[in-house]
Write a protein that holds these residues in place. Structure first.
Motif, PDB file in Angstrom:
ATOM      1  N   SER A  56      -0.883  -8.324 -27.501  1.00  0.00           N
ATOM      2  CA  SER A  56      -0.956  -6.963 -28.048  1.00  0.00           C
ATOM      3  C   SER A  56      -0.827  -5.891 -26.971  1.00  0.00           C
ATOM      4  N   GLU A  57      -1.163  -6.246 -25.725  1.00  0.00           N
ATOM      5  CA  GLU A  57      -1.130  -5.254 -24.647  1.00  0.00           C
ATOM      6  C   GLU A  57      -0.480  -5.835 -23.381  1.00  0.00           C
ATOM      7  N   PRO A  58       0.752  -6.330 -23.477  1.00  0.00           N
ATOM      8  CA  PRO A  58       1.381  -6.933 -22.287  1.00  0.00           C
ATOM      9  C   PRO A  58       1.579  -5.956 -21.137  1.00  0.00           C
ATOM     10  N   HIS A  59       1.623  -4.652 -21.454  1.00  0.00           N
ATOM     11  CA  HIS A  59       1.811  -3.649 -20.404  1.00  0.00           C
ATOM     12  C   HIS A  59       0.677  -3.669 -19.380  1.00  0.00           C
ATOM     13  N   ASN A  60      -0.483  -4.208 -19.761  1.00  0.00           N
ATOM     14  CA  ASN A  60      -1.602  -4.294 -18.825  1.00  0.00           C
ATOM     15  C   ASN A  60      -1.264  -5.132 -17.604  1.00  0.00           C
ATOM     16  N   LEU A  61      -0.284  -6.034 -17.739  1.00  0.00           N
ATOM     17  CA  LEU A  61       0.111  -6.872 -16.605  1.00  0.00           C
ATOM     18  C   LEU A  61       0.729  -6.056 -15.471  1.00  0.00           C
ATOM     19  N   ARG A  62       1.233  -4.879 -15.789  1.00  0.00           N
ATOM     20  CA  ARG A  62       1.838  -4.028 -14.769  1.00  0.00           C
ATOM     21  C   ARG A  62       0.823  -3.077 -14.138  1.00  0.00           C
ATOM     22  N   ALA A  63      -0.335  -2.939 -14.756  1.00  0.00           N
ATOM     23  CA  ALA A  63      -1.316  -1.953 -14.311  1.00  0.00           C
ATOM     24  C   ALA A  63      -1.928  -2.319 -12.969  1.00  0.00           C
ATOM     25  N   SER A  64      -2.298  -1.308 -12.216  1.00  0.00           N
ATOM     26  CA  SER A  64      -2.962  -1.561 -10.931  1.00  0.00           C
ATOM     27  C   SER A  64      -4.396  -2.036 -11.141  1.00  0.00           C
ATOM     28  N   MET A  69     -10.769  -9.294 -17.714  1.00  0.00           N
ATOM     29  CA  MET A  69     -10.629 -10.639 -18.265  1.00  0.00           C
ATOM     30  C   MET A  69      -9.221 -11.190 -18.036  1.00  0.00           C
ATOM     31  N   LEU A  70      -8.229 -10.304 -17.977  1.00  0.00           N
ATOM     32  CA  LEU A  70      -6.865 -10.721 -17.695  1.00  0.00           C
ATOM     33  C   LEU A  70      -6.777 -11.278 -16.281  1.00  0.00           C
ATOM     34  N   GLN A  71      -7.429 -10.612 -15.348  1.00  0.00           N
ATOM     35  CA  GLN A  71      -7.458 -11.099 -13.970  1.00  0.00           C
ATOM     36  C   GLN A  71      -8.254 -12.397 -13.858  1.00  0.00           C
ATOM     37  N   ASP A  72      -9.393 -12.427 -14.539  1.00  0.00           N
ATOM     38  CA  ASP A  72     -10.254 -13.602 -14.457  1.00  0.00           C
ATOM     39  C   ASP A  72      -9.597 -14.838 -15.064  1.00  0.00           C
ATOM     40  N   TYR A  73      -8.796 -14.625 -16.103  1.00  0.00           N
ATOM     41  CA  TYR A  73      -8.064 -15.745 -16.707  1.00  0.00           C
ATOM     42  C   TYR A  73      -7.167 -16.404 -15.664  1.00  0.00           C
ATOM     43  N   LEU A  74      -6.601 -15.589 -14.762  1.00  0.00           N
ATOM     44  CA  LEU A  74      -5.752 -16.103 -13.675  1.00  0.00           C
ATOM     45  C   LEU A  74      -6.568 -16.464 -12.440  1.00  0.00           C
ATOM     46  N   ARG A  75      -7.893 -16.392 -12.589  1.00  0.00           N
ATOM     47  CA  ARG A  75      -8.827 -16.739 -11.513  1.00  0.00           C
ATOM     48  C   ARG A  75      -8.693 -15.821 -10.306  1.00  0.00           C
ATOM     49  N   GLY A  76      -8.641 -14.539 -10.596  1.00  0.00           N
ATOM     50  CA  GLY A  76      -8.758 -13.567  -9.525  1.00  0.00           C
ATOM     51  C   GLY A  76      -7.602 -12.600  -9.381  1.00  0.00           C
ATOM     52  N   PRO A  77      -7.871 -11.429  -8.784  1.00  0.00           N
ATOM     53  CA  PRO A  77      -6.836 -10.407  -8.607  1.00  0.00           C
ATOM     54  C   PRO A  77      -5.701 -10.840  -7.693  1.00  0.00           C
ATOM     55  N   ASN A  79      -4.173 -13.695  -7.607  1.00  0.00           N
ATOM     56  CA  ASN A  79      -3.150 -14.364  -8.426  1.00  0.00           C
ATOM     57  C   ASN A  79      -2.382 -13.361  -9.276  1.00  0.00           C
ATOM     58  N   LEU A  80      -3.070 -12.334  -9.746  1.00  0.00           N
ATOM     59  CA  LEU A  80      -2.374 -11.316 -10.525  1.00  0.00           C
ATOM     60  C   LEU A  80      -1.347 -10.593  -9.654  1.00  0.00           C
ATOM     61  N   LEU A  81      -1.705 -10.317  -8.411  1.00  0.00           N
ATOM     62  CA  LEU A  81      -0.758  -9.677  -7.501  1.00  0.00           C
ATOM     63  C   LEU A  81       0.460 -10.564  -7.276  1.00  0.00           C
ATOM     64  N   ARG A  82       0.230 -11.860  -7.140  1.00  0.00           N
ATOM     65  CA  ARG A  82       1.356 -12.776  -6.957  1.00  0.00           C
ATOM     66  C   ARG A  82       2.246 -12.806  -8.198  1.00  0.00           C
ATOM     67  N   LEU A  83       1.611 -12.736  -9.373  1.00  0.00           N
ATOM     68  CA  LEU A  83       2.400 -12.689 -10.596  1.00  0.00           C
ATOM     69  C   LEU A  83       3.246 -11.420 -10.648  1.00  0.00           C
ATOM     70  N   GLN A  84       2.666 -10.298 -10.266  1.00  0.00           N
ATOM     71  CA  GLN A  84       3.419  -9.047 -10.268  1.00  0.00           C
ATOM     72  C   GLN A  84       4.586  -9.098  -9.286  1.00  0.00           C
ATOM     73  N   GLU A  85       4.431  -9.838  -8.199  1.00  0.00           N
ATOM     74  CA  GLU A  85       5.548 -10.035  -7.271  1.00  0.00           C
ATOM     75  C   GLU A  85       6.651 -10.836  -7.943  1.00  0.00           C
ATOM     76  N   ARG A  86       6.269 -11.788  -8.778  1.00  0.00           N
ATOM     77  CA  ARG A  86       7.261 -12.565  -9.524  1.00  0.00           C
ATOM     78  C   ARG A  86       8.035 -11.660 -10.477  1.00  0.00           C
ATOM     79  N   PHE A  87       7.329 -10.684 -11.078  1.00  0.00           N
ATOM     80  CA  PHE A  87       8.022  -9.742 -11.950  1.00  0.00           C
ATOM     81  C   PHE A  87       9.165  -9.060 -11.197  1.00  0.00           C
ATOM     82  N   ALA A  88       8.851  -8.635  -9.968  1.00  0.00           N
ATOM     83  CA  ALA A  88       9.862  -7.937  -9.168  1.00  0.00           C
ATOM     84  C   ALA A  88      11.033  -8.859  -8.851  1.00  0.00           C
ATOM     85  N   GLU A  89      10.734 -10.120  -8.522  1.00  0.00           N
ATOM     86  CA  GLU A  89      11.799 -11.080  -8.195  1.00  0.00           C
ATOM     87  C   GLU A  89      12.692 -11.333  -9.410  1.00  0.00           C
TER      88      GLU A  89
END
Length: 304
Positions: A56-64, A69-77, A79-89
């Motif tokens: 319902s809120e996928p845009h949160n993945l781009r947020a700083s 809970m989104l970060q915790d699901y990935l076990r920490g910020p 991992n979220l930063l690494r995912l955001q790098e994948r977005f750029a790639e």
């Protein structure tokens, strides 16, 4: 080919994936079911009852500062930063940048990243009750998904809201922590009808891919219920799903530290007889439909 090699590879990964999603009516056992399923060795060992709201809120993945809970699901910020790098790639490979990816691809990348680096070797598992309203998107992105939709007798749902609200307020928590529980009877009836409509409509889109899990059935015969649920998702029954998570005692709800199926359904005590009668009158159809466990399929009697 790895999922992050291209957007096409990512979409191919999602088309072949077999995630398990838990959604449905709030206060109907979604947290207890997710904790149980997370102990199955084939599924993401999610360490908490996180609600990602990813569909319902996928845009949160781009947020700083996305939902914690989104970060915790990935076990920490990190991992979220690494995912955001994948977005750029992925965006660069598509001839643009991270903003080139549409919302569906953000969701695909979120689960692919989790399956690859956070919960390797396991099938995606995620729980957000509100995703029941996003089921068309769920199956558009993951056509082989299996969904467990939790439901409960409407008077018990309303009483559960009231009990939880009283408990949160008694603990002195700020309004921000419990305002989602502070709903009128009419609002809760409206939400329940929305859930019922969403489940009815999805049966024509993906018959047999959504399994209705009535709260009363799960608690009355948990072994039979969990065996059927495991069969539905295509995994052998594992006794681990029946074990309690003792570390959960005193967190969120002490009942989550007990084995699945041990949460009793007391007679509503926060509701007047008049309110109970009104709820039963207004939700009799939901009560009838929500008592039946199993894969949802179109009602032949409703055709034509």
């Amino acid at each position: 080919m790895n999922w992050f090699d291209s957007v096409g590879a990512l979409r191919a990964w999602a088309a072949a994936a077999r995630p398990v999603f838990i959604c449905g009516q709030e206060r109907s056992g979604t947290s207890a079911l997710q904790l149980a399923m997370s102990q199955h060795p084939a599924l993401f060992a999610v360490p908490h009852v996180y609600e990602t709201f990813i569909f319902s809120e996928p845009h949160n993945l781009r947020a700083s500062s996305p939902r914690h809970m989104l970060q915790d699901y990935l076990r920490g910020p990190d991992n979220l930063l690494r995912l955001q790098e994948r977005f750029a790639e992925l965006g660069a490979q598509a001839g643009g940048d991270a903003g080139t990816l549409d919302d569906d691809d953000l969701i695909r990348a979120f689960f692919a990243f989790a399956a690859d680096g956070v919960y390797p070797g396991q099938r995606p598992l995620e729980k957000t009750p509100a995703h029941v309203r996003c089921l068309p998107r769920v199956f558009r992105i993951f056509p082989q998904a299996r969904v467990l939709a939790c439901v409960r007798e409407p008077t018990e749902v309303v009483d559960s809201y009231r009990r939880r609200l009283q408990r949160e307020q008694a603990l002195g928590k700020p309004r921000e922590a419990w305002k989602w529980l502070d709903q009128t009877d009419d609002q809760l009836i409206y939400y329940m009808r929305q859930v019922d409509r969403a489940l009815t409509e999805i049966t024509t889109l993906v018959p047999g891919q959504v399994f209705q899990v009535p709260y009363g059935w799960l608690n009355a015969d948990p072994l039979t219920a969990m065996t059927a649920i495991c069969e539905f998702i295509g995994e052998p029954f594992d006794p681990a799903v029946m074990a309690p998570k003792a570390a959960w005692r005193d967190r969120i709800d002490e009942r989550l530290g007990r084995p699945i199926g041990t949460a009793s359904a007391p007679r509503p005590s926060t509701l007047s007889e008049e309110t109970i009668a009104m709820l039963r009158k207004e939700t009799w159809g939901l009560t009838r439909r929500w008592r039946v466990p199993g894969p949802l399929r179109p009602d032949p009697a409703a055709v034509g």
